[in-house]
Enzyme design. Structure first.
Site, PDB file in Angstrom:
ATOM      1  CD  GLU A 127      -6.506  -2.846  -8.244  1.00 38.44           C
ATOM      2  OE1 GLU A 127      -5.833  -2.843  -9.275  1.00 38.44           O
ATOM      3  OE2 GLU A 127      -7.672  -2.388  -8.198  1.00 38.44           O
ATOM      4  N   GLY A 144     -15.798  -3.567  11.069  1.00 36.44           N
ATOM      5  CA  GLY A 144     -14.471  -3.183  10.554  1.00 36.44           C
ATOM      6  C   GLY A 144     -14.506  -2.501   9.203  1.00 36.44           C
ATOM      7  CE  LYS A 167     -12.456   4.194  -0.699  1.00 35.07           C
ATOM      8  NZ  LYS A 167     -13.547   3.597   0.077  1.00 35.07           N
TER       9      LYS A 167
HETATM   10  N1  HSE Z   1     -14.198   3.112   5.247  1.00 41.82           N
HETATM   11  C1  HSE Z   1     -14.033   2.665   3.892  1.00 41.82           C
HETATM   12  C2  HSE Z   1     -15.389   2.205   3.376  1.00 41.82           C
HETATM   13  C3  HSE Z   1     -13.047   1.553   3.857  1.00 41.82           C
HETATM   14  O1  HSE Z   1     -16.311   2.071   4.194  1.00 41.82           O
HETATM   15  O2  HSE Z   1     -15.547   2.025   2.185  1.00 41.82           O
HETATM   16  C4  HSE Z   1     -12.603   1.153   2.495  1.00 41.82           C
HETATM   17  O3  HSE Z   1     -11.984   2.198   1.817  1.00 41.82           O
END
Ligand code: HSE
Length: 399
Positions: free
Chosen positions: A124, A182, A200
Site C-alpha cells: 500500500e 525527509g 508508481k
Molecule cells: N521520494 C518520494 C516522494 C517518497 O518524494 O514522493 C515517497 O515515495
C-alpha cells in the site's frame, strides 16, 4: 501476539517502529492481537536505543525464526530487498513494503511467489505515501473498468514546483529543503528525473489494467527542464506546471503510460495539489472520476500505510488477500507519443517561423523568447512542425 521483523532502519523503517510503538493499543485492537517487533535488520548498531537488543546484521536470524510471520521490507532499491523478500516468502512469511522500485520491477513474480507459498505480498505504501490507493483500486473500485489514472505521484518534485510557483525559490534551494524534510529518495535523481513517478505509475497501471507494466516501457521525463520562466508563463495561461504520471487504457486494449511535466489548467483539481501532497484521479466506467489526495511522502504518513498492511497481513495470516495481475508484454503498450493534446512551447524562433509551422497562433513575448499554445496534435507531429526551431520547452497541456 504476532511477531514482525523490520528490514532497514532508514526514514520509513524508523517511522514504522515509531507508529507501532505510539499507536500500539489501536493497532492491537485493529489486528485483534498484539503486534510486536522482534527483530530489526540494520547495518549498524544502535547503542543506547530502546530497540538496541532487537537489531541484527544477519538476515538468516529473521529468516529462520518461525515466530516471525510478517516481514516489513523498508530497505529500498532492488538487490538486498529482492533477495530478502524472496527468502521471506519462501519461508512462508508475508512481506509488507513501501518499495516501489521492487514492486514495479518484480511485483508480478513476487506476488506469484507469495501465492505459491500461501502468504501475502502487500505494498500500500509504495504509491502515494500515506494515501490509501492500492486497496481502493483493487477492492473498492473493482466493479469498474478503469479507463485512465493520472496524477501527482511524487512529493519532492511537487514540493519543488510549488516553492518555485509560490515563493520564487530556486530549484536547488527547494530540493535541499525537501531533502531536509525527509521527502526525497536517497538519490534525489529518482525524484527529479521522474523515475520515482515512473515506478508508481507502473504499479497503478498494473492494478488498474491487470497487466504488469515495466519501468523500461514508460517514457519518462523529469522536471529538470522546468524554469521559473515556464512557471510564470503557465500562470498567464491560467495553468500550473505539474509533473504527472499518466496511464490510459485504450479501446483496443493497449495501455499508454508516460511521465512528463504538464501545464494543468487551474480548473482541474490536480492543479491545486500543492507542496508534498499527492493527488491521483481514477476514471472508472461506472463511477466516473474519483480523486485521492494526501501526504505523498514523509516518515509517518508512509509508515501509516505500511503498518496498515502489517495489520492486514496479521488478520489474513492463513488466508490470501486478492492482489494480483498478469505478466506484461511489449505488445500491450501503446506509444504514448501518439497521444494528442495541445502543447505549450517556449522558443526563441521568429514569428514567421512559428507561423509557418503552426499558423496564426497567439504569441506571448518574454525576454527574447516567445510562448504559444498549439492545436491538439501528437508528439511526432509537434516535432515535425517545430522542425529546426530552437525550442527551450514543450509541455503537454491538460485541461
Ligand atoms: N521520494 C518520494 C516522494 C517518497 O518524494 O514522493 C515517497 O515515495
Amino acid at each position: 501476539m504476532l511477531d514482525v521483523a523490520i528490514l532497514g532502519l532508514g526514514t520509513v523503517g524508523s517511522g514504522v517502529l515509531e507508529v507501532i510503538e505510539k499507536n500500539s493499543d489501536a493497532i492491537s485492537q485493529s489486528a485483534a492481537q498484539e503486534i510486536r517487533v522482534k527483530h530489526i535488520l540494520a547495518r549498524r548498531d544502535y547503542p543506547g536505543a530502546p530497540y538496541e537488543k532487537l537489531v541484527t546484521k544477519d538476515f538468516s536470524v529473521i529468516e529462520n525464526d518461525p515466530d516471525v510471520r510478517v516481514v516489513v521490507e523498508t530497505i529500498g532499491g532492488i538487490d538486498a530487498a529482492y533477495e530478502y523478500t524472496k527468502r521471506s516468502l519462501l519461508k512462508g512469511k508475508s512481506v509488507v513494503t513501501a518499495n516501489k522500485e521492487l514492486v514495479a520491477t518484480h511485483g508480478y513474480e513476487l506476488m506469484q511467489l507469495a501465492r505459491e507459498n500461501g502468504v501475502n505480498y502487500l505494498f500500500e505504501a509504495s504509491v502515494g505515501g500515506g494515501i490509501p490507493i492500492i486497496r481502493p483500486l483493487s477492492q473498492c473500485l473493482a466493479a469498474n473498468k478503469i479507463k485512465e489514472i493520472y496524477g501527482i505521484l511524487n512529493g519532492t518534485t511537487n514540493y519543488i514546483l510549488t516553492e518555485m510557483i509560490k515563493n520564487g525559490l530556486s530549484f536547488e534551494t527547494a530540493l535541499k529543503d525537501a531533502q531536509e524534510k525527509g521527502y526525497a529518495e536517497a538519490n534525489p535523481d529518482a525524484d527529479v528525473k521522474g523515475f520515482d513517478v515512473c515506478r508508481k505509475i507502473c504499479i497503478l497501471s498494473a492494478l488498474s489494467f491487470g497487466r504488469h507494466v515495466y519501468p523500461h516501457q514508460v517514457k519518462t521525463e523529469g522536471i529538470e527542464s522546468v524554469t521559473l520562466a515556464d512557471i510564470g508563463f503557465a500562470g498567464k495561461l491560467g495553468c500550473r506546471v505539474k509533473l504527472l504520471g499518466r496511464a490510459i487504457h485504450r479501446e483496443d486494449g493497449k495501455i499508454a503510460v508516460y511521465v512528463a511535466p504538464h501545464l494543468v489548467h487551474d480548473d482541474n483539481l490536480i492543479a491545486s495539489v500543492e507542496g508534498v501532497m499527492n493527488g491521483i484521479i481514477v476514471r472508472g466506467n461506472a463511477i466516473g472520476d474519483v480523486m485521492f489526495y494526501g501526504a505523498g511522502a514523509g516518515k509517518l504518513p508512509t509508515a501509516s500505510a505500511v503498518v496498515a498492511d502489517v495489520i492486514d497481513a496479521a488478520k489474513h495470516i492463513s488466508a490470501r488477500k486478492w492482489l494480483s495481475w498478469e505478466d506484461g508484454a511489449d505488445e500491450i503498450i501503446y506509444d504514448s507519443a501518439l497521444l494528442e493534446n495541445s502543447w505549450y512551447v517556449r522558443t526563441t524562433a521568429k514569428k514567421e517561423e512559428i507561423a509557418a509551422g503552426f499558423g496564426d497562433v497567439q504569441l506571448i513575448e518574454g525576454e527574447g523568447e516567445k510562448i504559444f499554445v498549439t492545436p491538439s496534435m501528437n508528439r511526432y507531429d509537434l516535432e515535425d512542425k517545430l522542425g529546426g526551431m530552437s525550442v527551450s520547452a514543450a509541455f503537454r497541456i491538460l485541461q
